[in-house]
Design a protein around this motif. Structure first.
Motif: not given
Length: 644
Positions: A92-101
């Protein structure tokens, strides 16, 4: 007595628990306990411990049902509740990091003029968008902490994953700078999932290994920043084929990838458990879990001095990572003069170190704790983060004395293309090397009919036209145009000066050494992050969520400060990196002020000074959200849940 009677009497006088093996019951119990210990180290729940509803745990657990093993089951199929929660939190955290950057990885095309398929973003707008992406997370991380304590880290993370979806839609449909900045700000809210990730793992795993667990979950989540820098430029090329080579459509289609990831991540999170024994609602119903008092949690968290000091110092490890994720690709592309794809690979090295480096920090924290207690955790954190600051200074110093494409609004000059010296070109006596776009038989212009120009020492990636391909003898869809090295060449029969500096970074050959330093720098950044969250779970058990939220928010706040102070255009990028390194070293000194009455601090042993960083204490009978009272849940198995 006769002989047989004497033998019988002797036999009866032996210890009552002597076994056929000659060992007493106590000795056998010690051996059995030792066997259980060995099996538990292998991740086997040999004692068959169950939760309050009678469901067996896959991993061995402590008295609070927190897992005592981790690494041995890391790469096996995740089973409820502990490892399933770990992987759900991490992904879940990986997905948000991927999207933000993801937008940062696509800026090469998004920032260009509308005539070239972009939005025409200025350097100031780019900086504002980067700051917005991490700035909105500051408030959201503060809010995520008490939400975790009140509703659970699982539900909070699931909601955060869904909050990014509108932002992705806004980015994909943006028509101007304001919409682009708004989209990045909306997506930035989801980056608060870091807090939920760390709280959730802290509630699932015992303190002796929590440093390693938190570091691994956080590190592999942060890996999303490296993966997006690595893959998005190539996803763009794939989307170009679906968009008939239209740049404007291609970069918009790229946002489908993070959108799908967020939906999958949310599904994984919502099918996990809040705590080892179950979800908040069922545990409160059983009587095992105390209902959370939000006021007590908030006051306890914000009145802890250690929480505030760690909030500031974490801002200059995790905040540095966020900052580098925003500026690294642009630094390699604009300053080192490499293609967006190669710049993406180089920038991804910073995030990809999360594969092992943050976990390494957690392992170091747990190791130092085992050898030296909390003081070991603190000293190792200070040493590693100080080295991080030194490496940051080294990275910027490599090119600080060379000429760069700065300022961004400086004068521009006719661009050249460096044609490779292919064997077939030499055989056919075709042109190679630095070639003008105007002159020597070429007359290539942009969509407005104007000659292509770049800053002194500058670089730009452009889409080729059929006329350009014919003139230059190339077949590439995208090429780099640059300001060539200072020199002279024959153009249209005249000996003409080309280039404007003889010490441009883009022609210095320092790309390789810069990448190596970035990798080393990144290792210390990620280790410092892991070391911080080896300390955080000890700050305040009743306010674990709010403290995690404060420290996590500090990471984003550090990035906002760094971005606005050093990368808003006031300094060259490499000079800004040097200044950032100096600031890291200075702020990290605050770790000397972190003190635990029951453990001591960096300079003082336990009991050496009478100082308690917890200004307002919670009620004596108040328990943390993850602390169960199993004596009040005797009838829980009667209401055993049918799922998870």
């Amino acid at each position: 007595l006769r002989e047989p009677e004497r033998d019988t009497l002797k036999a009866r006088s032996k210890p009552p628990f002597a076994m056929a093996s000659g060992k007493t019951q106590e000795e056998l119990e010690v051996q059995i306990k030792s066997l259980h210990s060995q099996l538990e180290k292998l991740g086997v729940n040999s004692s068959g411990q169950k939760d309050i509803f009678g469901r067996s745990f896959d991993l061995p657990v402590d008295a609070e049902h927190k897992a005592t093993a981790f690494a041995v089951k890391l790469f096996r199929l995740p089973v409820q509740p502990h490892m399933y929660a770990f992987w759900a939190a991490t992904f879940g955290f990986f997905c948000t990091f991927f999207a933000v950057f993801a937008p940062a990885a696509l800026l090469t095309w998004i920032k260009e003029d509308e005539s070239e398929g972009g939005l025409g973003l200025t350097p100031d707008e780019l900086s504002s968008a980067g700051a917005a992406a991490v700035g909105t997370t500051v408030a959201m991380r503060f809010l995520a902490g008490p939400l975790c304590d009140k509703f659970g880290a699982r539900k909070t993370m699931g909601i955060l994953l869904f909050t990014a979806l509108p932002g992705l839609v806004v980015l994909a449909t943006a028509q101007n700078a304001n919409a682009f900045i708004a989209g990045r700000a909306l997506i930035g809210l989801s980056l608060a999932s870091f807090v939920t990730c760390q709280v959730w793992c802290s509630q699932m795993f015992t303190k002796s290994i929590v440093g390693t667990v938190n570091a691994t979950a956080g590190g592999w989540g942060n890996l999303g920043g490296g993966v997006t820098n690595l893959t998005m430029p190539y996803i763009f090329l794939i989307m170009m084929s679906f968009a008939n080579d239209e740049v404007d459509r291609a970069w918009r289609l790229c946002y489908i990838v993070p959108l799908v990831l967020h939906v999958v991540g949310a599904a994984a999170v919502f099918t996990a458990r809040d705590l080892p024994d179950g979800n908040y609602a069922e545990l409160e119903k059983s009587g095992a879990k105390q209902k959370t008092d939000s006021k007590v949690v908030l006051v306890t968290g914000v009145t802890n001095i250690n929480a505030w000091l760690l909030t500031l110092t974490y801002g200059f490890c995790f905040g540095v990572e966020l900052t580098m994720n925003n500026v690294a690709a642009g630094f390699f592309y604009n300053y080192q003069g490499v293609t967006p794809q190669l710049a993406g690979i180089a920038a991804s090295m910073f995030g990809l170190m999360n594969i092992f480096a943050r976990s390494l920090g957690g392992l170091l924290s747990d190791f130092c704790n085992a050898r030296f207690g909390m003081r070991g955790r603190l000293w190792s954190c200070w040493i590693i983060q100080t080295i991080e600051g030194v490496m940051c200074c080294v990275l910027g110093s490599v090119t600080a004395d060379m000429s760069a494409p700065y300022p961004a609004d400086g004068p521009k000059y006719p661009a050249f293309v460096e044609i490779p010296k292919d064997e077939w070109r030499v055989a056919l006596n075709s042109s190679w090397g630095w070639t003008p776009l105007v002159g020597n038989g070429c007359n290539v212009a942009d969509a407005d009919g104007k000659p292509f120009k770049v800053l002194a020492c500058g670089t730009k990636s452009i889409k080729t036209t059929d006329a350009m391909k014919d003139c230059l003898g190339i077949q590439d869809k995208l090429i780099l145009i640059q300001d060539p090295p200072l020199g002279h060449m024959m153009i249209d029969g005249e000996w003409t000066q080309i280039g404007h500096h003889d010490d441009c970074i883009s022609h210095s050959g320092t790309f390789g050494i810069a990448v190596i330093i970035v990798i080393i720098f990144s290792v210390f950044v990620q280790m410092a992050e892991g070391l911080h969250f080896g300390i955080v779970p000890y700050v305040s058990r009743p306010a674990l969520g709010i403290v995690s939220g404060m420290v996590g928010a500090g990471g984003n706040l550090g990035s906002v400060i760094a971005t606005w102070t050093f990368f808003k255009g006031r300094y060259r990028t490499d000079d800004g990196i040097v200044n950032l390194g100096i600031m890291i070293i200075g702020v990290t000194l605050l770790l000397f002020g972190v003190h635990f009455p029951e453990h001591g601090s960096m300079l003082f042993k336990k009991g050496a000074i009478k100082y308690d960083p917890q200004i307002v204490k919670p009620p004596a009978d108040y328990r943390g959200a993850d602390l169960m009272d199993y004596s009040k849940a005797a009838g829980a198995q009667k209401d055993k849940p049918e799922v998870v």
